[in-house]
Enzyme design. Structure first.
Site, PDB file in Angstrom:
ATOM      1  N   GLU A  88     -16.326   7.568 -35.066  1.00 13.51           N
ATOM      2  CA  GLU A  88     -15.159   7.023 -35.547  1.00 13.51           C
ATOM      3  C   GLU A  88     -14.889   6.774 -37.044  1.00 13.51           C
ATOM      4  O   GLU A  88     -13.834   6.825 -37.696  1.00 13.51           O
ATOM      5  CB  GLU A  88     -15.047   5.324 -34.737  1.00 13.51           C
TER       6      GLU A  88
ATOM      7  N   ARG B  52     -17.043  -6.277 -18.254  1.00 13.49           N
ATOM      8  CA  ARG B  52     -15.677  -6.085 -17.440  1.00 13.49           C
ATOM      9  C   ARG B  52     -15.335  -5.568 -16.120  1.00 13.49           C
ATOM     10  O   ARG B  52     -16.263  -4.591 -15.915  1.00 13.49           O
ATOM     11  CB  ARG B  52     -14.913  -5.267 -18.599  1.00 13.49           C
TER      12      ARG B  52
ATOM     13  N   ASN C 285     -15.238  -2.004 -40.290  1.00 19.17           N
ATOM     14  CA  ASN C 285     -14.901  -2.600 -39.027  1.00 19.17           C
ATOM     15  C   ASN C 285     -15.028  -4.039 -39.182  1.00 19.17           C
ATOM     16  O   ASN C 285     -16.341  -4.337 -38.958  1.00 19.17           O
ATOM     17  CB  ASN C 285     -15.645  -1.744 -37.818  1.00 19.17           C
TER      18      ASN C 285
ATOM     19  N   HIS D 159     -10.179   2.530 -27.790  1.00 21.44           N
ATOM     20  CA  HIS D 159     -11.044   3.576 -28.251  1.00 21.44           C
ATOM     21  C   HIS D 159     -10.526   4.737 -28.473  1.00 21.44           C
ATOM     22  O   HIS D 159     -11.050   5.932 -28.595  1.00 21.44           O
ATOM     23  CB  HIS D 159     -12.086   3.743 -26.889  1.00 21.44           C
TER      24      HIS D 159
ATOM     25  N   ARG E 293     -10.485  -0.430 -39.731  1.00 21.19           N
ATOM     26  CA  ARG E 293     -10.345  -0.226 -38.356  1.00 21.19           C
ATOM     27  C   ARG E 293      -9.543  -1.509 -37.815  1.00 21.19           C
ATOM     28  O   ARG E 293      -9.777  -2.670 -38.143  1.00 21.19           O
ATOM     29  CB  ARG E 293     -11.564  -0.297 -37.330  1.00 21.19           C
TER      30      ARG E 293
END
Length: 395
Positions: free
Chosen positions: A381, A237, A8, A178, A89
């Site tokens: 993940e 956010r 990643n 996600h 990723r």
């Protein structure tokens, strides 16, 4: 047996895990931070040990060389020839990629073309790929897209009520993010339920957060949108707001629309409402001290997640299981309790407080008489990346 690196790559970081497959054994996990600085930090975790060193790392190519040489120096591998594949990723696959894909020159070019949809992420992901490709030119490389799992959404879910040509001309639509996490936990809960004919709501709640409605293993809707700014309230956010607020604030603050969007991304959410922190742990501590704005931020956070669960319950036509995952979802005992309390009367879902009193463990936490099962499932993940890499490279 094969060894696969799951990668990643961020703009100034490189996270990785080396797996032995198909056993799915993690041989080493680590991160290289502050790439481009004179005091970059390399951290490796293996065999119960943690090793950290600080040194100058000019760019991702140097970071990858340091990572790979460290694997040999620490005798995690005897030589780089033991590594059989690298899974990367990639945040945005647009409409081009509905599943993980072996990276060719053409695929890399397409990922670069899509970069305008994820300008902070895709270029960094590609930089990581190019650095690994240069260091390991003789192994296969696979791209695993955050958006891919959500590509099963239908037009009535992914389109915005804008002039249709904006979708055709500029690809403006809901993409969702996600996806690798939602894929992992939805597959895992189906294993626990013993069926693929299921109605599942997955709640990936961390500093960034999104929910997905998953019908028979396929996503039919998700809360994040064209960008990861949409959906539920998050750490910094805003989540969903009236879009007219952007131009209203731009005029009031005498700043550009881009600057307002930056505020919505980086200064809003838990941080903006509480005025304290984007970290839910700090919010909880402030609530205990009687801070009213922290308490308000928490209530708003819970409300937005509960509202999406209710919406997805309707869209799915019922629900077999609700799954909590990621930082808050896995570790915030009270958050799970408060969200379920909001929907308990309407949906007939109940959690067992004793079973819920756990962090970071896979567990069924609903009561026996709950109409919907509630699970904690720690996300993984990296293992999805490793599995897809093995499958696509035929290892």
């Amino acid at each position: 047996m094969s060894k696969i690196i799951a990668v990643n790559a961020g703009s100034s970081s490189l996270k990785f895990q080396l797996f032995e497959m198909p056993e799915e054994k993690v041989l080493v996990a680590g991160v290289i931070e502050r790439i481009g600085m004179d005091d970059a930090i390399v951290t490796l975790k293996y065999n119960g040990n943690k090793k950290t060193k600080v040194l100058p790392i000019k760019d991702h190519s140097v970071a990858v060389d340091i990572l790979l040489s460290s694997l040999v120096e620490e005798k995690i591998v005897s030589s780089l020839e033991e590594i059989n594949g690298v899974g990367h990723r990639v945040v945005h696959g647009g409409e081009k990629f509905a599943k993980s894909t072996v990276i060719t020159d053409e695929v890399a070019h397409t990922i670069e073309e899509i970069s305008e949809l994820a300008p902070l992420h895709n270029p960094a992901n590609l930089t990581g790929y190019k650095a690994f490709k240069h260091a390991l030119p003789n192994v296969g490389h696979v791209a695993v897209f955050d958006t891919a799992f959500h590509q099963t959404m239908k037009e009535d879910s992914f389109l915005y009520p804008l002039p249709y040509e904006y979708y055709k001309d500029y690809a403006v639509r809901r993409y969702g993010f996600h996806g690798t996490s939602h894929l992992y936990v939805s597959r895992r809960v189906n294993e626990l339920l013993g069926s693929t004919n299921t109605k599942v709501i997955t709640c990936h709640i961390g500093n960034g957060a999104s929910l997905a409605a998953v019908l028979n293993g396929e996503c039919i809707n998700t809360s994040m949108g064209f960008t990861p700014l949409a959906g539920v309230m998050m750490g910094t956010r805003s989540g969903d707001i009236d879009p007219a607020i952007v131009t209203f604030l731009a005029n009031k603050l005498k700043v550009s629309a881009d600057e307002v969007v930056n505020i919505l991304n980086k200064k809003s959410g838990l941080l903006g409402v509480s005025g304290i922190s984007s970290d839910a742990r700090d919010i909880c501590n402030a609530i205990k001290e009687g801070n009213e704005r922290a308490a308000l931020a928490r209530k708003m956070h819970v409300n937005t997640v509960a509202s999406y669960i209710g919406s997805y319950f309707v869209q799915l036509g019922g629900c077999d299981a609700i799954v909590f995952t990621a930082g808050l979802g896995e570790n915030d005992i009270d958050f799970r309790k408060e969200v379920i309390a909001k929907i308990s009367d309407a949906l007939g879902v109940k959690i067992d407080e004793e079973l819920n009193n756990v962090r970071g463990e896979e567990r069924l936490i609903s009561t026996k008489d709950s109409k919907i099962k509630v699970y904690i499932i720690p996300t993984n993940e990296e293992i999805v990346i490793a599995r897809d890499t093995v499958n696509l490279l035929g290892l």
